[in-house]
Design a protein around this motif. Structure first.
Motif, PDB file in Angstrom:
ATOM      1  N   ILE A   4       0.860  -1.176   0.000  1.00 11.95           N
ATOM      2  CA  ILE A   4       0.000   0.000   0.000  1.00 11.95           C
ATOM      3  C   ILE A   4       0.896   1.225   0.000  1.00 11.95           C
ATOM      4  O   ILE A   4       1.844   1.317   0.782  1.00 11.95           O
ATOM      5  CB  ILE A   4      -0.884   0.044   1.268  1.00 11.95           C
ATOM      6  CG1 ILE A   4      -1.416  -1.338   1.613  1.00 11.95           C
ATOM      7  CG2 ILE A   4      -1.985   1.074   1.124  1.00 11.95           C
ATOM      8  CD1 ILE A   4      -2.448  -1.874   0.699  1.00 11.95           C
ATOM      9  N   GLY A   5       0.602   2.167  -0.869  1.00  6.65           N
ATOM     10  CA  GLY A   5       1.391   3.395  -0.873  1.00  6.65           C
ATOM     11  C   GLY A   5       0.941   4.306  -1.979  1.00  6.65           C
ATOM     12  O   GLY A   5       0.309   3.860  -2.938  1.00  6.65           O
ATOM     13  N   GLY A  52       7.268   3.415  -5.204  1.00 10.58           N
ATOM     14  CA  GLY A  52       8.207   2.382  -5.638  1.00 10.58           C
ATOM     15  C   GLY A  52       7.551   1.028  -5.825  1.00 10.58           C
ATOM     16  O   GLY A  52       8.236   0.019  -6.012  1.00 10.58           O
ATOM     17  N   LYS A  53       6.229   1.003  -5.827  1.00  8.29           N
ATOM     18  CA  LYS A  53       5.530  -0.281  -5.926  1.00  8.29           C
ATOM     19  C   LYS A  53       5.782  -0.965  -7.268  1.00  8.29           C
ATOM     20  O   LYS A  53       6.103  -2.153  -7.321  1.00  8.29           O
ATOM     21  CB  LYS A  53       4.012  -0.075  -5.747  1.00  8.29           C
ATOM     22  CG  LYS A  53       3.619   0.601  -4.461  1.00  8.29           C
ATOM     23  CD  LYS A  53       2.112   0.605  -4.259  1.00  8.29           C
ATOM     24  CE  LYS A  53       1.346   1.399  -5.288  1.00  8.29           C
ATOM     25  NZ  LYS A  53       1.433   2.854  -5.159  1.00  8.29           N
ATOM     26  N   THR A  54       5.653  -0.185  -8.352  1.00  7.12           N
ATOM     27  CA  THR A  54       5.818  -0.787  -9.679  1.00  7.12           C
ATOM     28  C   THR A  54       7.241  -1.288  -9.874  1.00  7.12           C
ATOM     29  O   THR A  54       7.455  -2.387 -10.394  1.00  7.12           O
ATOM     30  CB  THR A  54       5.441   0.227 -10.774  1.00  7.12           C
ATOM     31  OG1 THR A  54       4.090   0.605 -10.568  1.00  7.12           O
ATOM     32  CG2 THR A  54       5.583  -0.366 -12.146  1.00  7.12           C
ATOM     33  N   THR A  55       8.225  -0.506  -9.422  1.00  7.12           N
ATOM     34  CA  THR A  55       9.613  -0.949  -9.531  1.00  7.12           C
ATOM     35  C   THR A  55       9.809  -2.256  -8.775  1.00  7.12           C
ATOM     36  O   THR A  55      10.428  -3.195  -9.280  1.00  7.12           O
ATOM     37  CB  THR A  55      10.549   0.127  -8.947  1.00  7.12           C
ATOM     38  OG1 THR A  55      10.297   1.353  -9.607  1.00  7.12           O
ATOM     39  CG2 THR A  55      11.988  -0.254  -9.108  1.00  7.12           C
ATOM     40  N   LEU A  56       9.255  -2.312  -7.590  1.00 10.54           N
ATOM     41  CA  LEU A  56       9.386  -3.526  -6.780  1.00 10.54           C
ATOM     42  C   LEU A  56       8.795  -4.724  -7.516  1.00 10.54           C
ATOM     43  O   LEU A  56       9.391  -5.810  -7.563  1.00 10.54           O
ATOM     44  CB  LEU A  56       8.668  -3.307  -5.445  1.00 10.54           C
ATOM     45  CG  LEU A  56       8.711  -4.473  -4.470  1.00 10.54           C
ATOM     46  CD1 LEU A  56      10.148  -4.776  -4.084  1.00 10.54           C
ATOM     47  CD2 LEU A  56       7.890  -4.165  -3.235  1.00 10.54           C
ATOM     48  N   PHE A  57       7.634  -4.517  -8.156  1.00 10.43           N
ATOM     49  CA  PHE A  57       6.978  -5.616  -8.855  1.00 10.43           C
ATOM     50  C   PHE A  57       7.763  -6.034 -10.094  1.00 10.43           C
ATOM     51  O   PHE A  57       7.796  -7.205 -10.453  1.00 10.43           O
ATOM     52  CB  PHE A  57       5.547  -5.223  -9.227  1.00 10.43           C
ATOM     53  CG  PHE A  57       4.597  -5.356  -8.074  1.00 10.43           C
ATOM     54  CD1 PHE A  57       5.069  -5.337  -6.768  1.00 10.43           C
ATOM     55  CD2 PHE A  57       3.243  -5.513  -8.279  1.00 10.43           C
ATOM     56  CE1 PHE A  57       4.208  -5.463  -5.696  1.00 10.43           C
ATOM     57  CE2 PHE A  57       2.373  -5.644  -7.211  1.00 10.43           C
ATOM     58  CZ  PHE A  57       2.845  -5.618  -5.925  1.00 10.43           C
ATOM     59  N   GLN A  79       6.439   4.071   1.308  1.00 15.34           N
ATOM     60  CA  GLN A  79       6.534   5.512   1.076  1.00 15.34           C
ATOM     61  C   GLN A  79       7.966   5.807   0.666  1.00 15.34           C
ATOM     62  O   GLN A  79       8.911   5.359   1.330  1.00 15.34           O
ATOM     63  CB  GLN A  79       6.146   6.243   2.375  1.00 15.34           C
ATOM     64  CG  GLN A  79       6.553   7.690   2.460  1.00 15.34           C
ATOM     65  CD  GLN A  79       5.561   8.579   1.712  1.00 15.34           C
ATOM     66  OE1 GLN A  79       4.627   8.093   1.089  1.00 15.34           O
ATOM     67  NE2 GLN A  79       5.785   9.875   1.769  1.00 15.34           N
ATOM     68  N   ASN A  80       8.146   6.536  -0.439  1.00 19.41           N
ATOM     69  CA  ASN A  80       9.489   6.931  -0.906  1.00 19.41           C
ATOM     70  C   ASN A  80      10.483   5.782  -0.998  1.00 19.41           C
ATOM     71  O   ASN A  80      11.622   5.907  -0.549  1.00 19.41           O
ATOM     72  CB  ASN A  80      10.075   8.016   0.006  1.00 19.41           C
ATOM     73  CG  ASN A  80       9.307   9.311  -0.123  1.00 19.41           C
ATOM     74  OD1 ASN A  80       8.710   9.567  -1.175  1.00 19.41           O
ATOM     75  ND2 ASN A  80       9.293  10.107   0.924  1.00 19.41           N
TER      76      ASN A  80
END
Lengths: 309, 374
Positions: free
Chosen positions: A35-36, A41-46, A205-206
């Protein structure tokens, strides 16, 4: 049993640090939410999870396969649904599904059980071009395509962004059914209300994870009692509450202001008197249970003040 | 192998659904052939001419009538003023001025020598050169006749002037038909255009739409994906060549002396090169616009250097060296050799090998450069 293990991963695009030293683990058969807000950075992580990007440092393993070394095995065993609709718009619903089934060396028939509940909803439109579907339908089709090869892990990047609230609810029900049928699911969303539907969430976050917990755990960690305050003049109310001597935070939440005090327990009478002095009418102050969003904002403020130090 | 088949099936479905595809395949070749072949010709006809005949003698009139009779020249106007003629030249009304000064005939008879001034607009060097050749040949012709006349009226001289006569016959294109020469070249452009642009734009389109993201997480192998992108356009371009040859035969009646299967054999290899370049470009860029510009850049250089408009043999040494990496240069040469001369495989083996090596190189480059991981 741990299905995904990520240790101290970082990823930067030239100078921008997108993911900074995060670690987490996902259990088998878990519905895990990131959640964020946008840009967390969610898409990068995925993209790191799905072997589309390589981390600068740190390791990720999925079912003991390393994302760098065993990317071929991983690609065979995961289903990925990017944030942007990325099926062929000029192919029909059925053609898209057949195409993705065949390149994974399977057929629609073979894994029909898995997608039946979802596919029956779009089956009436199976001869329609994918580009001509509504937003919710597109997401359902994309989910079918990501599922058609019976993956062990499903990675969904903001699947409900831009989808109406009814379809969003349906979509989460589908995810829960899939989890119950034995698939591990990692999902990201900017909507805080969806967090409570996950088994565990990581608040981001960030490029950092602020907290990992169950939705209930996140809420129970909220440090202070939370109050919903309203009066007839909400705009003035907010400005005056900020200046109130015992005020720690005040945020607008729909019809109410969510308020926490500096002292451990809020003296409701004092606050009422203060507001009445300022000529507010229709004042109501009542304790409420914090939502994930309250927790998220509290964590964000905490982090930004500690960063400033 | 099965995966490639599924990829092909998908590509052909998409091509079939693409509404602009049919016109591209059928209309463009016909229009290009008709326009380019008829327009791009170096045969000069009706060069506008201004005659300044200051003498108006029998001799000068004979010269003028020679020009008037020639199909290459059209005498637009004549006067006694060279400056008026120059004005017309500047206004682009005429391209050639013939200036016959006063006392021309007298000089010719008394001194055996007379001068005619020829002024040619040579902004386009080729046109100027050709016009000059035509003018010179007409005057030389007349000159011969004058010599013969003079000789025959002088009793002491030999009864005939010795001369060497050159009889030329033009091989492989006996009528010097410019169209015969152009059609094969235009066909080469056509398949190059179709092949390079369609392939360059297709892959990058998947990037733009984001569909490549979904493909990249599948177990499709790099070579399978590239093959899936290559084969459809390879088939289309070969079909295009067949279609173009048919049109060329029907409309322009171009000769087909050599073996048509050999043409297709070379074309098959040549197209691998062109498609490989297109695919390589599209692995480098992110948008169709970028792909378009880069492909266009290479197309333009390859075409202008290929020896279609200016013969490659006339180019400076370094340019000829550069042509070794110009696939269009090879193919135009080969297709002309086969169609017009009837060359066999043995005659074109060097070009064939060069194209094959080139194809291997470019395709490996494209496969290597296509990344499933960013």
């Amino acid at each position: 049993m741990l299905f995904i293990e990520a240790h101290n991963i970082s990823k930067s695009y030239s100078k921008t640090l997108a993911i900074s030293d995060i670690s987490f683990d996902v259990k088998k058969n878990e519905l895990y939410g990131f959640i964020g807000p946008d840009g967390a950075g969610k898409t990068t992580l995925f993209r790191l999870l799905t072997t589309l990007l390589l981390p600068n440092s740190g390791t990720i393993s999925i079912n003991n396969w390393d994302v760098v070394k065993d990317y071929k095995t991983i690609r065979k065993n995961i289903g990925y649904m990017p944030g942007r609709f990325s099926l062929y718009q000029d192919l029909t619903v059925e053609e898209n599904l057949t195409f993705f089934a065949t390149i994974f060396g399977t057929t629609i028939k073979e894994n029909y059980d898995l997608i039946r509940d979802i596919y029956v909803q779009i089956e009436p439109f199976k001869t329609r071009m994918a580009g001509k579907l509504s937003g919710g339908m597109k997401q359902k089709l994309a989910l079918c395509c990501a599922l058609i090869h019976k993956p062990e892990l499903l990675v969904l990047d903001e699947p409900t962004t831009g989808v109406d609230s009814v379809s969003r609810k349906e979509f989460w029900e589908m995810l829960q059914n899939l989890r119950n049928s034995g698939i591990t699911i990692v999902v990201s969303t900017p909507y805080m209300d969806e967090a409570s539907l996950c088994d565990r969430v990581a608040l981001m976050q960030n490029g950092k994870i602020m907290q990992i917990n169950t939705p209930q755990g996140v809420i129970s960690k909220f440090p202070k009692p939370l109050y919903a305050i309203r009066s007839d003049d909400m705009y003035l109310l907010k400005n005056e509450l900020v200046n109130y001597i015992d005020c720690e935070s005040v945020h607008i939440f729909g019809q109410n202001l969510h308020y926490t005090s500096k002292s451990k327990v809020l003296n409701v009478n004092n606050l009422t008197l203060f507001l009445e002095e300022k000529n507010h009418t229709g004042i109501s102050i009542s304790p409420i249970n914090p939502s994930i969003e309250d927790c998220f904002i509290a964590l964000m403020t905490e982090n930004s003040t500690s960063d400033a130090k | 192998m099965r995966t490639i088949l599924f990829l092909l099936q998908k590509e052909f479905l998409q091509i079939k659904r693409n509404k602009s595809m049919l016109p591209i395949i059928f209309v463009i070749p016909i229009i290009q052939l008709i326009i380019l072949v008829n327009a791009a010709t170096l045969e000069l006809k009706h060069i506008n001419m201004y005659i300044v005949d200051k003498e108006l003698s029998t001799t000068s009139r004979q010269i003028v009538s020679k020009f008037k009779a020639s199909p290459f020249f059209a005498v637009k106007s004549s006067s006694f003023s060279l400056s008026e003629a120059m004005n017309d030249l500047k206004r682009d009304k005429v391209d050639v001025i013939i200036h016959i000064p006063a006392g021309f005939e007298r000089n010719l008879v008394r001194n055996n020598k007379a001068k005619v001034q020829v002024i040619i607009n040579s902004i386009n060097g080729t046109v100027g050169g050709i016009a000059n050749a035509y003018v010179s040949s007409i005057i030389a012709e007349y000159n011969k006749k004058v010599i013969a006349d003079l000789v025959s009226v002088t009793p002491n001289a030999f009864s005939a002037t010795p001369s060497i006569t050159v009889t030329s016959s033009f091989w492989y294109n006996p009528q010097l038909n410019y169209k015969t020469f152009m059609v094969p070249a235009v066909l080469v452009f056509l398949v190059t255009l179709i092949g390079m642009f369609l392939s360059a734009l297709n892959l990058v389109r998947e990037k733009e739409l984001g569909t490549i993201e979904q493909i990249n997480v599948t177990p499709i192998k790099k070579y399978q994906f590239i093959a899936g992108k290559l084969i459809p356009f390879w088939v289309i371009a070969l079909f295009e060549l067949a279609f173009g040859l048919t049109v060329g035969k029907l409309i322009f009646d171009i000769p087909m002396v050599g073996s048509i299967p050999l043409v297709f054999g070379v074309a098959a290899v040549y197209l691998l090169v062109v498609l490989g370049i297109g695919l390589f470009i599209s692995t480098l860029v992110d948008t169709q616009q970028q792909a378009m510009f880069i492909a266009f850049f290479f197309m333009l250089i390859f075409i202008l250097m290929s020896g279609v408009f200016t013969s490659a043999e006339c180019m400076p040494e370094w340019a000829q060296q550069l042509n070794h990496i110009n696939p269009i240069f090879y193919f135009i040469r080969v297709i002309r050799m086969i169609l017009l001369k009837g060359s066999g495989f043995k005659d074109i083996v060097n070009e064939f090998v060069a194209l094959s090596v080139y194809a291997c190189f470019v395709l490996s480059l494209a496969i290597w450069r296509y990344r499933k991981v960013a």
